[in-house]
Scaffold this motif. Structure first.
Motif, PDB file in Angstrom:
ATOM      1  N   GLY A   1       0.815  -1.213  -0.141  1.00  0.00           N
ATOM      2  CA  GLY A   1       0.052   0.086   0.137  1.00  0.00           C
ATOM      3  C   GLY A   1       0.923   1.251   0.034  1.00  0.00           C
ATOM      4  O   GLY A   1       2.218   0.970   0.118  1.00  0.00           O
ATOM      5  N   TRP A   2       0.227   2.526  -0.020  1.00  0.00           N
ATOM      6  CA  TRP A   2       0.834   3.691   0.030  1.00  0.00           C
ATOM      7  C   TRP A   2       1.360   3.796   1.331  1.00  0.00           C
ATOM      8  O   TRP A   2       0.735   3.875   2.228  1.00  0.00           O
ATOM      9  CB  TRP A   2      -0.162   4.829  -0.522  1.00  0.00           C
ATOM     10  N   PRO A   3       2.633   4.371   1.373  1.00  0.00           N
ATOM     11  CA  PRO A   3       3.091   4.544   2.928  1.00  0.00           C
ATOM     12  C   PRO A   3       2.273   5.782   3.551  1.00  0.00           C
ATOM     13  O   PRO A   3       1.673   6.700   3.111  1.00  0.00           O
ATOM     14  CB  PRO A   3       4.469   5.034   2.458  1.00  0.00           C
ATOM     15  N   SER A   4       1.798   5.430   4.930  1.00  0.00           N
ATOM     16  CA  SER A   4       1.074   6.254   5.487  1.00  0.00           C
ATOM     17  C   SER A   4       1.191   6.489   7.060  1.00  0.00           C
ATOM     18  O   SER A   4       2.108   5.808   7.561  1.00  0.00           O
ATOM     19  CB  SER A   4      -0.511   5.657   5.708  1.00  0.00           C
ATOM     20  N   ASP A   5       0.967   7.659   7.662  1.00  0.00           N
ATOM     21  CA  ASP A   5       1.135   8.026   8.780  1.00  0.00           C
ATOM     22  C   ASP A   5      -0.325   7.741   9.881  1.00  0.00           C
ATOM     23  O   ASP A   5      -1.204   7.334   8.928  1.00  0.00           O
ATOM     24  CB  ASP A   5       1.669   9.314   9.163  1.00  0.00           C
TER      25      ASP A   5
END
Length: 303
Positions: free
Chosen positions: A64-68
């Protein structure tokens, strides 16, 4: 395929310095210990594209898209490692892609606490199946543009002071800075000639740069790293700092860390008020431990 730009830059400099005819070989060796090159990334049609800024990233199909904690981290840019010039002492992956993500506003506020969840460096190995990520309804996508690479020379501030800052008089310098200056005068009597030669070999480009890969860590970033590591070393009993001597020890720690750490990348953000920076230890980069990269977002003093 590895980059065809591979070159012995230290050897190139040594041969050019010896050709001057008046600089001893051992002095050249001491100067080379301080010499670093960085890769300047800039837009326009100058040269082969080595990466892209903005737009949408190509991510592994199974990731997935890197997230915080607040959602996706903004995508800043990516580079094709195989197309980048190889630099002595800057052990980037030889192939695959590097992608940089940063929530600069959150990262700036989190720097003091050492919270690193708002930044990410991702290496996608060559041969990985990837796809252009789907856009988000909640995050704008900036207009994509390609960047090309050129080489720049970098020297530490105690050898080549920042031109934008006023040079301090000797009496305004700390005892550590004064001793450092005396050591340089003794060890590098041909310093001005060697600095001029380095800039002749790798001339500065005055145009706009989107980012710089490699080189020295910015002063503000290395000071932040030094403060954090000095606290840890003091708590571990490695150093004892007498009352009123904190700044003196901080200066020495910054100098020590300069040889241990290097800049992975520094870049300006779209609004030009914020600057993103990832620093990394030499040994972590050489071992491919990109998760150890330390992010610091700073604000321009000209805001």
């Amino acid at each position: 395929m590895a980059s065809s730009w591979a070159m012995d830059h230290q050897g190139q400099f040594r041969r050019a310095a010896l050709a001057l005819g008046n600089v001893p070989d051992d002095e050249i060796s001491r100067f080379i210990e301080h010499l670093r090159l960085s890769i300047r990334l800039s837009g326009g049609s100058r040269g082969v594209p080595v990466g892209q800024f903005r737009g949408l990233p190509r991510l592994p199909v199974d990731e997935g898209w890197p997230s915080d904690e607040f959602g996706r981290l903004p995508f800043i840019f990516s580079v094709d490692c195989a197309l980048l010039p190889r630099i002595d002492g800057f052990d980037l992956p030889v192939d695959g892609s590097l992608l940089f993500f940063l929530n600069h506003e959150k990262d700036h506020l989190a720097t003091e606490a050492g919270d690193q969840q708002f930044s990410r460096v991702v290496h996608v190995p060559a041969g990985t199946e990837t796809a252009v990520a789907e856009p988000s309804d909640f995050q704008p996508v900036g207009e994509q543009y390609d960047v090309s690479a050129t080489l720049c020379v970098e020297l530490p501030t105690w050898i080549a002071p920042d031109e934008d800052k006023e040079e301090e008089d000797e009496e305004d310098q700390s005892p550590f800075q004064q001793q450092l200056a005396r050591d340089l005068q003794r060890e590098l009597p041909h310093l001005d000639e060697l600095c001029a030669l380095a800039h002749d070999l790798w001339p500065p480009d005055e145009g706009f740069a989107s980012a710089y890969l490699g080189g020295y860590v910015d002063d503000e970033v290395i000071e932040s790293l030094a403060g954090r590591t000095l606290v840890v070393r003091e708590m571990a009993g490695e150093v004892v700092i007498p009352k009123g001597r904190w700044y003196s020890h901080l200066e020495q720690e910054q100098y020590r860390l300069t040889s241990e750490w290097m800049s992975l990348v520094v870049f300006s953000l779209d609004d030009e008020f914020y600057y993103g920076s990832f620093a990394i230890r030499h040994d972590d980069l050489a071992a491919g431990r990109l998760d150890k990269a330390f992010s610091v977002t700073t604000v321009s003093e000209y805001q």
